[in-house]
Motif scaffolding. Structure first.
Motif, PDB file in Angstrom:
ATOM      1  N   GLY A  26       0.824  -1.189   0.000  1.00 43.45           N
ATOM      2  CA  GLY A  26       0.000   0.000   0.000  1.00 43.45           C
ATOM      3  C   GLY A  26       0.863   1.246   0.000  1.00 43.45           C
ATOM      4  O   GLY A  26       2.102   1.163  -0.013  1.00 43.45           O
ATOM      5  N   PRO A  27       0.249   2.419  -0.015  1.00 38.51           N
ATOM      6  CA  PRO A  27       1.031   3.655   0.056  1.00 38.51           C
ATOM      7  C   PRO A  27       1.927   3.663   1.296  1.00 38.51           C
ATOM      8  O   PRO A  27       1.490   3.333   2.396  1.00 38.51           O
ATOM      9  N   GLY A  28       3.191   4.002   1.098  1.00 36.70           N
ATOM     10  CA  GLY A  28       4.127   4.039   2.217  1.00 36.70           C
ATOM     11  C   GLY A  28       4.587   2.690   2.699  1.00 36.70           C
ATOM     12  O   GLY A  28       5.169   2.595   3.788  1.00 36.70           O
ATOM     13  N   GLU A  29       4.374   1.645   1.904  1.00 41.27           N
ATOM     14  CA  GLU A  29       4.782   0.298   2.285  1.00 41.27           C
ATOM     15  C   GLU A  29       5.716  -0.309   1.253  1.00 41.27           C
ATOM     16  O   GLU A  29       5.763   0.130   0.100  1.00 41.27           O
ATOM     17  N   VAL A  30       6.447  -1.332   1.666  1.00 45.27           N
ATOM     18  CA  VAL A  30       7.207  -2.172   0.749  1.00 45.27           C
ATOM     19  C   VAL A  30       6.807  -3.618   1.006  1.00 45.27           C
ATOM     20  O   VAL A  30       6.304  -3.960   2.079  1.00 45.27           O
ATOM     21  N   VAL A  31       7.012  -4.458   0.018  1.00 43.34           N
ATOM     22  CA  VAL A  31       6.882  -5.896   0.207  1.00 43.34           C
ATOM     23  C   VAL A  31       8.281  -6.480   0.315  1.00 43.34           C
ATOM     24  O   VAL A  31       9.154  -6.193  -0.515  1.00 43.34           O
ATOM     25  N   ILE A  32       8.499  -7.283   1.353  1.00 43.67           N
ATOM     26  CA  ILE A  32       9.779  -7.946   1.565  1.00 43.67           C
ATOM     27  C   ILE A  32       9.664  -9.400   1.122  1.00 43.67           C
ATOM     28  O   ILE A  32       8.729 -10.107   1.521  1.00 43.67           O
TER      29      ILE A  32
END
Length: 325
Positions: A26-32
Motif C-alpha cells: 500500500g502507500p508508504g509500504e514495501v513488500v519484503i
C-alpha cells in the motif's frame, strides 16, 4: 505465496504451511521477500488463540523478518527494490512475503548476515524502548533481566553491559556461563535461588535500579522487593500470569515505579519512532560487534511446529530462526 496459517488454535501441530494470497504494497509500504523470521513468545500465544493480531495486520504469526525488498508502494522514498532489510512486524513474518510500513524497516547491520538479521528487530526494539527510553537505565546502575537465556534476555544483557550498567540475570544453570560471556556480572538460578536475596547480595543490599520482567504476576511482589530506592520495574511478559499482589506501601517507601508495555499493539507512528531510536542508538553497537545476534538454531519455516516446541521447552539460548531457501 506460502505462509504458516492457524486454521484452528491449539498446540504446535496447529501450524499449517499453506497457500495464501500474495501481499501488495500500500502507500508508504514495501513488500519484503523473506529469507528468515524468528519465533517469539507472542507467536505461541497467537497459535493458542490467546493473542490475536491487531487490526489490519496479516493473520499469520511472525513479529520480525529479514529479506530483500521485492516491491515498493506509492510515496516510498529512500528504499529500493533489491535492497536487503530487516523489519519489525505486527504479524506475517512466517511467510514467503510480507507488506511492511517503511517506518518499520531497518537496514541489515554491517557485519551481520541476512538470515541472522531476522534475530534482531523485535528484541532490539523491545529492549531499547523499555530499558533505555522508558526505564532510563544509566551508567553505573544495575539492571536485572529475567529470562536471561531468551531472545529478549540475551539482547538485554548485552545492551545493559554496553550502556555501562552492572547486569544481573535469572536463568537455568546450564545457561550461566554463556550469559557471563555476554556481559552478565552475576547469574541467578531461579529454580534453586531466591532472586531477591541474590540481587541484594550482588548489589551490597541496594537492589536493582531497573528490572526487565517477562514473568508478570508471579514475580510482582518479589520484583518490588528486589528494587533499589528509585527503582523502575518494567513488565513486558506474562509467562507467570496476569495477576499479582502489589504492596503499595513497599512501592511508596522505595519511591519506585511499575510500568507495563506491549510493542505489537502500538500505533504505527509509535513503532516508527522506536525503530528510529534503534537505528540511531543500537545499530552502531551491533555494527561495532559490541552487541551480536544470538541464534540458538535455524529451522525451515515449513517446520515451524518444531521451532515452537523448542521455544516452549525453554531449553534454547537466544533466538530460534525460521528460514527460507
Amino acid at each position: 505465496m506460502k505462509a504458516i496459517t492457524i486454521p484452528t488454535a491449539g498446540g504446535p501441530d496447529a501450524l499449517l504451511w499453506a497457500d495464501v494470497p500474495d501481499p501488495t504494497p500500500g502507500p508508504g509500504e514495501v513488500v519484503i521477500d523473506i529469507r528468515a523470521s524468528a519465533v517469539n513468545r507472542a507467536d505461541l500465544l497467537q497459535r493458542q488463540g490467546h493473542y490475536p493480531p491487531p487490526a489490519g495486520a496479516p493473520p499469520y504469526p511472525g513479529l520480525e523478518c529479514a529479506g530483500v525488498i521485492g516491491a515498493v508502494g506509492a510515496g516510498v522514498t529512500g528504499w529500493s527494490v533489491g535492497e536487503p532489510v530487516c523489519a519489525l512486524l505486527s504479524g506475517g513474518g512466517y511467510a514467503e512475503r510480507v507488506a511492511v510500513p517503511v517506518g518499520q524497516l531497518l537496514p541489515v547491520p554491517k557485519g551481520v548476515g541476512l538470515t541472522e538479521a531476522a534475530a534482531l528487530p523485535e528484541v532490539a526494539c523491545t529492549v531499547w524502548s523499555n530499558v533505555a527510553r522508558l526505564a532510563r537505565l544509566g551508567t553505573d546502575e544495575t539492571l536485572l533481566v529475567h529470562g536471561g537465556g531468551s531472545g529478549i534476555g540475551t539482547f538485554a544483557v548485552q545492551f545493559g553491559a554496553a550502556l555501562g550498567a552492572t547486569v544481573l540475570a535469572t536463568a537455568r544453570a546450564a545457561k550461566h556461563d554463556r550469559l557471563r560471556e555476554l556481559g552478565a556480572t552475576a547469574v541467578i538460578d531461579y529454580s534453586s535461588e531466591d532472586f531477591v536475596e541474590s540481587t541484594k547480595a550482588a548489589t551490597d543490599g541496594r537492589g536493582a535500579d531497573v528490572i526487565l520482567d517477562i514473568v508478570g504476576g508471579a514475580y510482582l511482589g518479589r520484583n518490588v522487593a528486589a528494587l533499589a530506592t528509585g527503582g523502575r520495574l518494567v513488565v513486558i511478559g506474562l509467562q507467570g500470569g496476569r495477576r499479582g499482589e502489589l504492596d503499595l506501601g513497599a512501592l511508596l517507601a522505595k519511591r519506585a515505579s511499575v510500568a507495563a508495555t506491549a510493542l505489537r499493539s502500538q500505533p504505527a507512528a509509535d513503532k516508527a519512532a522506536i525503530v528510529r531510536g534503534v537505528r540511531e542508538e543500537v545499530w552502531p553497537l551491533v555494527e561495532s560487534g559490541v552487541i551480536r545476534p544470538v541464534v540458538d538454531r535455524r529451522v525451515p519455516m515449513a517446520q515451524a511446529a518444531e521451532a515452537h516446541r523448542v521455544v516452549e521447552s525453554n531449553t534454547h539460548f537466544g533466538k530460534v530462526l525460521l528460514t527460507l531457501d
